[in-house]
Design a protein around this motif. Structure first.
Motif, mmCIF file in Angstrom:
data_model
loop_
_atom_site.group_PDB
_atom_site.id
_atom_site.type_symbol
_atom_site.label_atom_id
_atom_site.label_comp_id
_atom_site.label_asym_id
_atom_site.label_seq_id
_atom_site.Cartn_x
_atom_site.Cartn_y
_atom_site.Cartn_z
ATOM 1 N N GLY A 70 3.210 -37.906 28.756
ATOM 2 C CA GLY A 70 1.861 -38.473 28.805
ATOM 3 C C GLY A 70 1.505 -39.257 27.558
ATOM 4 O O GLY A 70 0.791 -40.269 27.631
ATOM 5 N N LEU A 71 1.982 -38.819 26.391
ATOM 6 C CA LEU A 71 1.719 -39.566 25.154
ATOM 7 C C LEU A 71 2.286 -40.980 25.235
ATOM 8 O O LEU A 71 1.660 -41.943 24.785
ATOM 9 C CB LEU A 71 2.316 -38.822 23.958
ATOM 10 C CG LEU A 71 1.609 -37.530 23.525
ATOM 11 C CD1 LEU A 71 2.399 -36.841 22.414
ATOM 12 C CD2 LEU A 71 0.185 -37.813 23.064
ATOM 13 N N TYR A 72 3.476 -41.116 25.815
ATOM 14 C CA TYR A 72 4.058 -42.444 25.986
ATOM 15 C C TYR A 72 3.250 -43.271 26.989
ATOM 16 O O TYR A 72 3.092 -44.486 26.825
ATOM 17 C CB TYR A 72 5.515 -42.328 26.444
ATOM 18 C CG TYR A 72 6.459 -41.815 25.384
ATOM 19 C CD1 TYR A 72 6.786 -42.597 24.280
ATOM 20 C CD2 TYR A 72 7.017 -40.542 25.477
ATOM 21 C CE1 TYR A 72 7.642 -42.120 23.298
ATOM 22 C CE2 TYR A 72 7.871 -40.055 24.504
ATOM 23 C CZ TYR A 72 8.181 -40.852 23.408
ATOM 24 O OH TYR A 72 9.028 -40.382 22.441
ATOM 25 N N CYS A 73 2.743 -42.601 28.029
ATOM 26 C CA CYS A 73 1.918 -43.299 29.028
ATOM 27 C C CYS A 73 0.640 -43.854 28.397
ATOM 28 O O CYS A 73 0.256 -45.000 28.654
ATOM 29 C CB CYS A 73 1.558 -42.358 30.174
ATOM 30 S SG CYS A 73 2.974 -41.823 31.157
ATOM 31 N N SER A 74 -0.015 -43.035 27.579
ATOM 32 C CA SER A 74 -1.253 -43.496 26.942
ATOM 33 C C SER A 74 -0.959 -44.558 25.883
ATOM 34 O O SER A 74 -1.777 -45.457 25.659
ATOM 35 C CB SER A 74 -2.018 -42.317 26.330
ATOM 36 O OG SER A 74 -1.229 -41.635 25.380
ATOM 37 N N SER A 75 0.207 -44.488 25.247
ATOM 38 C CA SER A 75 0.596 -45.531 24.284
ATOM 39 C C SER A 75 0.783 -46.861 25.004
ATOM 40 O O SER A 75 0.335 -47.914 24.531
ATOM 41 C CB SER A 75 1.901 -45.145 23.583
ATOM 42 O OG SER A 75 1.759 -43.955 22.841
ATOM 43 N N ALA A 99 -0.169 -42.774 35.760
ATOM 44 C CA ALA A 99 0.278 -43.993 35.091
ATOM 45 C C ALA A 99 1.337 -44.720 35.915
ATOM 46 O O ALA A 99 1.364 -45.967 35.972
ATOM 47 C CB ALA A 99 0.819 -43.667 33.706
ATOM 48 N N LEU A 100 2.212 -43.957 36.579
ATOM 49 C CA LEU A 100 3.252 -44.561 37.409
ATOM 50 C C LEU A 100 2.637 -45.313 38.594
ATOM 51 O O LEU A 100 3.022 -46.451 38.893
ATOM 52 C CB LEU A 100 4.197 -43.459 37.915
ATOM 53 C CG LEU A 100 5.429 -43.913 38.699
ATOM 54 C CD1 LEU A 100 6.354 -44.731 37.808
ATOM 55 C CD2 LEU A 100 6.171 -42.699 39.268
ATOM 56 N N VAL A 101 1.676 -44.690 39.257
ATOM 57 C CA VAL A 101 1.001 -45.339 40.393
ATOM 58 C C VAL A 101 0.200 -46.546 39.905
ATOM 59 O O VAL A 101 0.201 -47.611 40.534
ATOM 60 C CB VAL A 101 0.088 -44.328 41.122
ATOM 61 C CG1 VAL A 101 -0.751 -45.028 42.188
ATOM 62 C CG2 VAL A 101 0.923 -43.214 41.741
ATOM 63 N N PHE A 102 -0.485 -46.391 38.779
ATOM 64 C CA PHE A 102 -1.243 -47.494 38.179
ATOM 65 C C PHE A 102 -0.326 -48.692 37.898
ATOM 66 O O PHE A 102 -0.666 -49.839 38.205
ATOM 67 C CB PHE A 102 -1.893 -47.001 36.881
ATOM 68 C CG PHE A 102 -2.548 -48.059 36.047
ATOM 69 C CD1 PHE A 102 -3.771 -48.604 36.415
ATOM 70 C CD2 PHE A 102 -1.943 -48.512 34.881
ATOM 71 C CE1 PHE A 102 -4.381 -49.582 35.641
ATOM 72 C CE2 PHE A 102 -2.540 -49.479 34.092
ATOM 73 C CZ PHE A 102 -3.760 -50.023 34.476
ATOM 74 N N ALA A 103 0.852 -48.440 37.329
ATOM 75 C CA ALA A 103 1.798 -49.516 37.027
ATOM 76 C C ALA A 103 2.230 -50.234 38.301
ATOM 77 O O ALA A 103 2.365 -51.463 38.321
ATOM 78 C CB ALA A 103 3.009 -48.946 36.294
#
Length: 486
Positions: free
Chosen positions: A387-392, A428-432
């Motif tokens: 999740g930290l990588y997703c928010s980055s 984040a995956l769905v958002f992408a």
């Protein structure tokens, strides 16, 4: 149309969750033909419980946040993306046309999805958490300028959140002892995924054989294992970590000891408030059971696992916040996530304000592991690190959306995020996929959802049986101690 949406927004903001949710509970109770006196009592208990949650958390949050900031400052390391809390994201989501549209029509969709049987989770009883869907649509609209695509993203996130909520509903209701209730906050329910997928790995490593639960702590430590004492011990440790550079100061020890007492108070008082809130749903749960018995033509209630008509009220995840395994796991994860933010290569996110939300964020994991604290922490380390990588990755988009829709960003901070809202690998995956505007990627998301939905509708009893066996495989559960499944 825009005027109507803004009116609805102002209406809900004016009355607040502590008024609107009790009204919703009262209406639901009447629809279930609960006596008027009982329906009024249920609504009042819901309002009292929500008010209690709000008071405790609003007092506790600044105290914990200060300790976390000191912990971060002591490290001397600075990261470019700063977690400023979920509140700014909530504000921005209500400031966008996509967010406001979803708030109104998403509520109607939740009624419809329940009425036609696509979901067995009644989400309108927890409508306040809809901003978790709205913020992703808001950011998508800022990036793509495609209104319908962004609105579709919010609705799709609602669909799979309801799916995950139903998958873990029996486990959540069973563990937290709130009959026929579950949580469905979109920013927290996705933790169901690692809890299920990673469990065989943890069992292979022997974590299921480690008796690390609140009950085992109390058995082995006596009075030191009770929630009140555990809160004080945990508060003492976190307080020291936040004051490592000034342990020779009596001011530091004043803060450390105060925090120990404050965390002890939260772990003591929160379950009492939870009991009040749970009373709001007791008559509703009894009514649901009575209807199930009548439908079965028997005086005994049907097996809740095999009852395909069983449904659940979505409740505020504050219900589980103060449960011992939940808050212990969440508090332990706070310093762990701060440390991981510094050592993970390529991470740019500094979690700060939303770390107080970690007990909310682990509820599904706690329920699915039957309170195995070691598994909860292991799942949290893996999932929240991703999740930290997703928010980055999403920080620039999230910051731009907040600025565009009027949320205030603290001076001196270039990029912001919300650890609770944006550090979500599945979201984040769905958002992408959606912001790529690639029909194949978006279609793949929809196909996966439909396959899982069909599987849930067809094999729900088998799925719940598997999850119960998975939970009971952990040493320290009722099933293991007594030699049978409860």
């Amino acid at each position: 149309m825009l005027f109507l949406l803004e009116f609805v927004n102002h209406f809900f903001n004016a009355f607040g969750a502590t008024v609107v949710v009790p009204i919703m509970i009262f209406i639901i109770a009447l629809c279930l033909r609960v006596p008027l006196k009982t329906a009024v009592r249920s609504g009042l208990y819901a309002g009292v419980g929500l008010t209690g949650f709000s008071w405790i958390i609003s007092e506790f949050t600044p105290v914990v946040t200060k300790i976390i900031r000191q912990m971060v400052n002591n490290s001397g390391i600075h990261l470019p993306v700063v977690d400023i809390g979920w509140q700014a994201g909530s504000l921005a989501s209500f400031g966008s046309s996509v967010g406001l549209t979803f708030f109104v029509f998403g509520l109607l969709a939740e009624f419809l999805l329940f009425a036609v049987g696509i979901t067995k989770v009644f989400m309108p009883s927890n409508l306040w958490n809809n901003f978790g869907f709205m913020i992703w649509g808001t950011v998508a609209y800022y990036v793509t300028k495609n209104y319908w695509l962004s609105l579709g993203l919010s609705f799709f996130m609602l669909l799979y959140s309801l799916l995950l909520a139903e998958i873990q509903a029996d486990s959540w209701s069973r563990y937290y002892k709130v009959n026929n209730a579950t949580v469905c906050a979109p920013h927290n329910i996705v933790q169901t995924v690692p809890a299920i997928i990673l469990d065989p790995l943890w069992n292979f490593l022997g974590l299921n054989k480690v008796n690390f639960t609140p009950r085992s702590l109390q058995q082995h430590l006596g009075i030191l294992g009770e929630p009140t004492a555990l809160g004080a011990i945990l508060g003492l440790i976190i307080g020291i970590l936040g004051n490592l550079t000034r342990l020779g100061s009596y001011h530091a020890w004043g803060q450390i000891l105060q925090f120990a007492v404050q965390l002890s108070a939260v772990m003591t008082i929160f379950p009492l408030v939870t009991n009040v809130f749970a009373k709001a749903f007791t008559p509703l749960a009894k009514n649901i059971d009575q209807r199930r018995r009548q439908a079965a033509g028997d005086t005994a209630a049907p097996d809740p696992i095999n009852d395909r008509k069983r449904w659940f009220l979505a409740v505020d995840d504050g219900v589980g916040y103060g449960e011992s395994a939940t808050i212990i796991s969440g508090m332990i994860l706070i310093p762990i996530m701060v440390a991981l933010a510094f050592i993970l290569p390529g991470n740019r996110t500094l979690p700060v304000v939303d770390l107080i939300s970690l007990p909310f964020m682990v509820e599904s994991i706690v329920a699915l592991t039957n309170g195995n604290i070691l598994k909860v922490i292991a799942n949290g380390i893996v999932w929240f690190s991703i999740g930290l990588y997703c928010s980055s990755w999403s920080a620039a988009m999230y910051t731009g959306a907040l600025q565009h829709y009027g949320a205030v960003i603290p001076a001196g901070i270039v990029l912001v995020t919300s650890f609770n809202l944006m550090a979500r690998p599945l979201n984040a995956l769905v958002f992408a996929a959606f912001i790529s505007q690639n029909p194949f990627l978006i279609g793949s998301c929809i196909v996966v959802y439909l396959v899982l939905l069909v599987a849930l509708r067809r094999y729900r009893p088998q799925i719940w049986h598997y999850l119960r066996r998975m939970a009971d495989a952990n040493v320290g559960t009722v099933a293991v101690r007594n030699g049978h499944h409860d």
